[in-house]
Design a protein around this motif. Structure first.
Motif, PDB file in Angstrom:
ATOM      1  N   ASN A  71      32.623  52.572  34.447  1.00 46.04           N
ATOM      2  CA  ASN A  71      31.803  51.369  34.351  1.00 46.04           C
ATOM      3  C   ASN A  71      31.448  51.020  32.917  1.00 46.04           C
ATOM      4  N   THR A  72      31.439  51.999  32.024  1.00 45.22           N
ATOM      5  CA  THR A  72      31.165  51.713  30.617  1.00 45.22           C
ATOM      6  C   THR A  72      32.329  50.947  30.001  1.00 45.22           C
ATOM      7  N   ILE A  73      33.549  51.462  30.226  1.00 39.63           N
ATOM      8  CA  ILE A  73      34.719  50.782  29.675  1.00 39.63           C
ATOM      9  C   ILE A  73      34.857  49.383  30.277  1.00 39.63           C
ATOM     10  N   PHE A  74      34.741  49.315  31.604  1.00 45.51           N
ATOM     11  CA  PHE A  74      34.828  48.016  32.265  1.00 45.51           C
ATOM     12  C   PHE A  74      33.710  47.086  31.768  1.00 45.51           C
ATOM     13  N   GLY A  75      32.513  47.635  31.654  1.00 45.90           N
ATOM     14  CA  GLY A  75      31.364  46.819  31.269  1.00 45.90           C
ATOM     15  C   GLY A  75      31.519  46.209  29.885  1.00 45.90           C
ATOM     16  N   ILE A  76      32.003  47.015  28.916  1.00 47.10           N
ATOM     17  CA  ILE A  76      32.195  46.496  27.557  1.00 47.10           C
ATOM     18  C   ILE A  76      33.274  45.416  27.555  1.00 47.10           C
ATOM     19  N   GLY A  77      34.370  45.704  28.268  1.00 43.80           N
ATOM     20  CA  GLY A  77      35.462  44.729  28.340  1.00 43.80           C
ATOM     21  C   GLY A  77      34.992  43.427  28.958  1.00 43.80           C
ATOM     22  N   CYS A  78      34.233  43.566  30.036  1.00 43.10           N
ATOM     23  CA  CYS A  78      33.759  42.395  30.755  1.00 43.10           C
ATOM     24  C   CYS A  78      32.785  41.586  29.891  1.00 43.10           C
ATOM     25  N   ALA A  79      31.909  42.294  29.180  1.00 43.38           N
ATOM     26  CA  ALA A  79      30.946  41.599  28.313  1.00 43.38           C
ATOM     27  C   ALA A  79      31.684  40.852  27.205  1.00 43.38           C
ATOM     28  N   LEU A  80      32.727  41.491  26.623  1.00 42.63           N
ATOM     29  CA  LEU A  80      33.523  40.831  25.588  1.00 42.63           C
ATOM     30  C   LEU A  80      34.158  39.561  26.135  1.00 42.63           C
ATOM     31  N   LEU A  81      34.673  39.681  27.360  1.00 41.54           N
ATOM     32  CA  LEU A  81      35.313  38.530  28.004  1.00 41.54           C
ATOM     33  C   LEU A  81      34.301  37.399  28.182  1.00 41.54           C
ATOM     34  N   LEU A  82      33.115  37.765  28.679  1.00 38.78           N
ATOM     35  CA  LEU A  82      32.094  36.752  28.957  1.00 38.78           C
ATOM     36  C   LEU A  82      31.589  36.076  27.693  1.00 38.78           C
ATOM     37  N   VAL A  83      31.426  36.861  26.621  1.00 31.11           N
ATOM     38  CA  VAL A  83      30.797  36.309  25.425  1.00 31.11           C
ATOM     39  C   VAL A  83      31.815  35.733  24.445  1.00 31.11           C
ATOM     40  N   ARG A  84      32.944  36.432  24.280  1.00 32.83           N
ATOM     41  CA  ARG A  84      33.860  36.053  23.204  1.00 32.83           C
ATOM     42  C   ARG A  84      35.010  35.145  23.630  1.00 32.83           C
ATOM     43  N   HIS A  85      35.315  35.118  24.913  1.00 32.59           N
ATOM     44  CA  HIS A  85      36.443  34.289  25.346  1.00 32.59           C
ATOM     45  C   HIS A  85      35.976  33.335  26.423  1.00 32.59           C
ATOM     46  N   LYS A  86      35.473  32.196  25.982  1.00 27.60           N
ATOM     47  CA  LYS A  86      34.911  31.247  26.938  1.00 27.60           C
ATOM     48  C   LYS A  86      36.035  30.587  27.740  1.00 27.60           C
ATOM     49  N   TRP A  87      35.934  30.690  29.048  1.00 27.11           N
ATOM     50  CA  TRP A  87      36.833  29.918  29.913  1.00 27.11           C
ATOM     51  C   TRP A  87      36.133  29.684  31.236  1.00 27.11           C
ATOM     52  N   LYS A  88      36.777  28.882  32.074  1.00 30.17           N
ATOM     53  CA  LYS A  88      36.121  28.411  33.298  1.00 30.17           C
ATOM     54  C   LYS A  88      35.736  29.546  34.241  1.00 30.17           C
ATOM     55  N   GLY A  89      36.583  30.590  34.304  1.00 28.13           N
ATOM     56  CA  GLY A  89      36.327  31.663  35.247  1.00 28.13           C
ATOM     57  C   GLY A  89      35.077  32.481  34.944  1.00 28.13           C
ATOM     58  N   ASN A  90      34.515  32.289  33.746  1.00 26.76           N
ATOM     59  CA  ASN A  90      33.384  33.111  33.340  1.00 26.76           C
ATOM     60  C   ASN A  90      32.167  32.967  34.239  1.00 26.76           C
ATOM     61  N   ALA A  91      31.904  31.733  34.698  1.00 22.02           N
ATOM     62  CA  ALA A  91      30.736  31.504  35.547  1.00 22.02           C
ATOM     63  C   ALA A  91      30.873  32.325  36.828  1.00 22.02           C
ATOM     64  N   LEU A  92      32.094  32.355  37.346  1.00 21.81           N
ATOM     65  CA  LEU A  92      32.355  33.107  38.579  1.00 21.81           C
ATOM     66  C   LEU A  92      32.162  34.604  38.328  1.00 21.81           C
ATOM     67  N   ILE A  93      32.792  35.110  37.264  1.00 20.33           N
ATOM     68  CA  ILE A  93      32.657  36.536  36.935  1.00 20.33           C
ATOM     69  C   ILE A  93      31.182  36.886  36.758  1.00 20.33           C
ATOM     70  N   ASP A  94      30.485  36.018  36.063  1.00 19.97           N
ATOM     71  CA  ASP A  94      29.080  36.253  35.762  1.00 19.97           C
ATOM     72  C   ASP A  94      28.256  36.434  37.036  1.00 19.97           C
ATOM     73  N   SER A  95      28.530  35.612  38.047  1.00 17.89           N
ATOM     74  CA  SER A  95      27.719  35.747  39.256  1.00 17.89           C
ATOM     75  C   SER A  95      28.204  36.896  40.136  1.00 17.89           C
ATOM     76  N   VAL A  96      29.519  37.127  40.140  1.00 27.15           N
ATOM     77  CA  VAL A  96      30.044  38.232  40.950  1.00 27.15           C
ATOM     78  C   VAL A  96      29.522  39.574  40.436  1.00 27.15           C
ATOM     79  N   ILE A  97      29.427  39.679  39.094  1.00 23.67           N
ATOM     80  CA  ILE A  97      28.925  40.907  38.472  1.00 23.67           C
ATOM     81  C   ILE A  97      27.537  41.268  39.011  1.00 23.67           C
ATOM     82  N   ASN A  98      26.754  40.242  39.317  1.00 23.26           N
ATOM     83  CA  ASN A  98      25.384  40.486  39.761  1.00 23.26           C
ATOM     84  C   ASN A  98      25.276  40.873  41.231  1.00 23.26           C
ATOM     85  N   LEU A  99      26.375  40.738  41.982  1.00 21.69           N
ATOM     86  CA  LEU A  99      26.329  41.015  43.421  1.00 21.69           C
ATOM     87  C   LEU A  99      25.682  42.353  43.767  1.00 21.69           C
TER      88      LEU A  99
END
Lengths: 269, 345
Positions: A71-99
């Protein structure tokens, strides 16, 4: 707005706050420590060092050792994706992460059960291939990962946003490639945020009961983590074992909390 | 290493940051990109460094087309407005970063870092963290870090923008000297025309994603190509169709056929220089730059009536040179549509 409230209301606030915490948090903790050592150190220690008790401890630590790094490796990767690479899918990832935050762990356990069970979508095929997920360690690992996914992401995202991209850009003008920039600049800059997430993940994995209890089958000495061990001992009126394991869990939790406070202070410094 | 940008185009969504920009920066020069915020000057600088990718156009450094080269291979030194210091590293580690990436050995790195810290006048601060430095010290550290790898070109993005006025002035002079010593082709971005004129040999004035004019400070001040350049490089008053510098207006106490009447609205003393604000009969605000001695001679008071005589004015409208009020003998004009009119006094 006033910066300091007058003395009486300040005292009232303190009393209410401390009273609330004492009643709801401290009193139960004190009670369990008292109960555990009521007849000295021997009974709880004996219970925990029993074969099943030790196995439960080992299994709980195994969950931590597997789920936390993943979860640490995934979490860092996911955070980088959310913050550094803006694209449409981010909103979805962002809410799914909170499930996992929003869903009851029991529901998560049931969902895994439906997927990997004997009559589930993937269960029969996996069983044929000789892979056992449910009622064994892999299923418990899956449940532990599931419930603790959000922590590293949630703690890392704001730190990444705060540090901005200028330091990374500076590194690239100095000749660093993407990988060197990540290891030498980005990761050291977010390290306290990540560490904080790791501590929270560890605490969650150690304490997880609901999801793991459904997928594990809770077989003593085989698929029983510490929380499951506590529950079973309690149900069977083996109070010294239940209290002893509880105190062990509480101590592990306190250690992680202590680690968290140390990290928080370093982060603020 | 000369830098040349040809036909650079860049937009961010609906915003056109660069609209067909071409700039030539001669080898070894110190060039300022000057313009208001949103003029595209920072985008242009970042495109040269490879921190932005152009939608069209190309960037050449020392004759080599680097348009598709990633930043880390362009060998540019870049200094950011907010320093971009590596906060978790000491000053030593910051300055040595590029050398470590290039796998220099430790002893050589130490020598080079200390040499640079001396150059930027930060000796003895090697073990500090950026948070323990002042703004000016951080920016000098950032400069040392950029220079450590001996870049082909040095790019500075509003390098003194976050510093207070005193430090800014010191650093300007210091940057000028440094450039003379190192002679590395340098481009710096600023919105401060005084800073640009003080530091740079060549100025490129940008506005709304385009280059309005480039040339020496004197060129731009004396022969602005258009209204924008005239008002951005130096102070200006507008009198109808004409533009007059505040120091190109004479104040007299007696009217004649070349003067306009105005009321003294405010007198601001800025040391030796005095700024006198007038309101003309038609409501136009005009300010005039006088010396303390001139003011004393005229004995101006707020609310008093005085007469203004423009000595030199410019008009950029159409091809007909329009005289300043009362101008007698037009002397020469710029080429093209822009006209310059000087009045002999």
């Amino acid at each position: 707005m006033r910066t300091a409230s007058p003395a009486p209301s300040r005292w009232a606030l303190r009393v209410v706050g401390l009273g609330y915490l004492t009643l709801l948090l401290l009193a139960p903790l004190v009670a369990i420590f008292y109960k555990t050592f009521e007849h000295g150190l021997a009974p709880p220690i004996e219970a925990i060092t029993s074969t099943n008790g030790l196995h439960a401890l080992k299994l709980s630590l195994l969950m931590v050792v597997i789920a936390v790094p993943l979860n640490t490796i995934f979490g860092i990767g996911c955070a980088l994706l959310l913050v550094r690479h803006k694209w449409k899918g981010n909103a979805l990832i962002d809410s799914v992460i909170n499930l996992p935050f929003a869903m009851s762990p029991v529901v998560i356990g049931l969902a895994l059960f439906l997927l990997y069970g004997a009559k589930g979508w993937l269960g029969p095929d996996l069983a044929e291939a000789g892979v056992e997920i449910l009622f064994s360690v892999p299923g418990m690992v899956l449940a532990s990962i599931f419930v603790s996914i959000p922590f590293v992401v949630r703690e890392t995202v704001p730190v990444l946003q705060e540090i901005g991209t200028e330091q990374e850009q500076a590194a690239s003008t100095l000749g660093a490639n993407a990988w060197q920039t990540f290891w030498r600049v980005t990761l050291p800059s977010i390290r306290w945020g990540v560490a904080y997430g790791v501590v929270l993940t560890t605490a969650r994995v150690l304490g997880e009961f609901g999801a793991v209890s459904i997928v594990s089958g809770s077989r003593s000495g085989e698929t029983e983590t510490l929380p499951l061990y506590v529950k079973k001992a309690f149900d069977n009126f083996e109070f010294p074992a239940a209290y002893g394991a509880s105190v062990l869990l509480a101590l592990l939790a306190l250690t992680t909390l202590l680690a968290m406070n140390v990290l928080k202070r370093k982060e603020d410094a | 290493m000369g830098i040349s940008v040809e036909g650079a185009v860049k937009s961010f969504g609906d915003f056109q940051a660069l609209d067909d920009v071409s700039v030539e920066v001669p080898d070894g020069s110190l060039t300022a990109l000057l313009g208001p915020s949103g003029s595209g000057k920072s985008t242009l600088l970042r495109a040269i460094a490879g921190l932005e990718t152009l939608d069209a156009g190309r960037v050449t450094i020392d004759g080599e087309d680097v348009s598709t080269k990633p930043t880390q291979k362009r060998e540019v030194g870049f200094v950011f407005q907010h320093y971009a210091a590596f906060k978790h590293m000491t000053v030593f580690e910051n300055v040595g970063f590029g050398l470590k990436i290039r796998k220099w050995d430790k002893a050589k790195i130490a020598d080079r870092v200390h040499e640079l810290l001396n150059l930027v006048q930060l000796p003895g601060l090697a073990d500090r963290y950026p948070s323990q430095l002042s703004g000016g010290q951080r920016q000098r550290m950032a400069l040392a870090r950029a220079l450590a790898v001996q870049p082909q070109v040095l790019l500075l993005d509003e390098p003194f923008g976050a510093l207070d006025a005193r430090v800014r002035k010191d650093l300007r002079a210091w940057l000028r000297n440094l450039h003379e010593e190192m002679n590395v082709t340098t481009i710096f971005v600023t919105h401060d025309q005084e800073e640009a004129m003080d530091v740079a040999g060549q100025l490129v004035v940008m506005n709304q994603g385009r280059v309005e004019q480039s040339g020496s400070a004197e060129d731009l001040y004396e022969h602005p190509a258009n209204e924008f350049v005239m008002s951005f490089v130096g102070e200006v008053n507008r009198l109808g169709e004409d533009f007059v510098r505040p120091h190109d207006i004479e104040v007299v106490l007696e009217a004649d056929d070349r003067t306009e009447e105005g009321v003294v609205k405010r007198i601001v003393a800025l040391g030796f220089e005095i700024r006198v604000e007038f309101v003309l009969g038609d409501g136009t605000d005009v300010w005039v730059q006088l010396t303390r001695n001139e003011l004393q001679r005229l004995e101006l008071r707020e609310g008093q009536i005085a007469f203004l005589r423009p000595v030199q004015a410019k008009s950029f409208n159409g091809s007909t040179p329009s005289d300043p009020p009362g101008a007698s003998t037009p002397q020469g004009s710029d080429d093209g549509g822009d006209a310059e009119v000087s009045a002999a006094v």
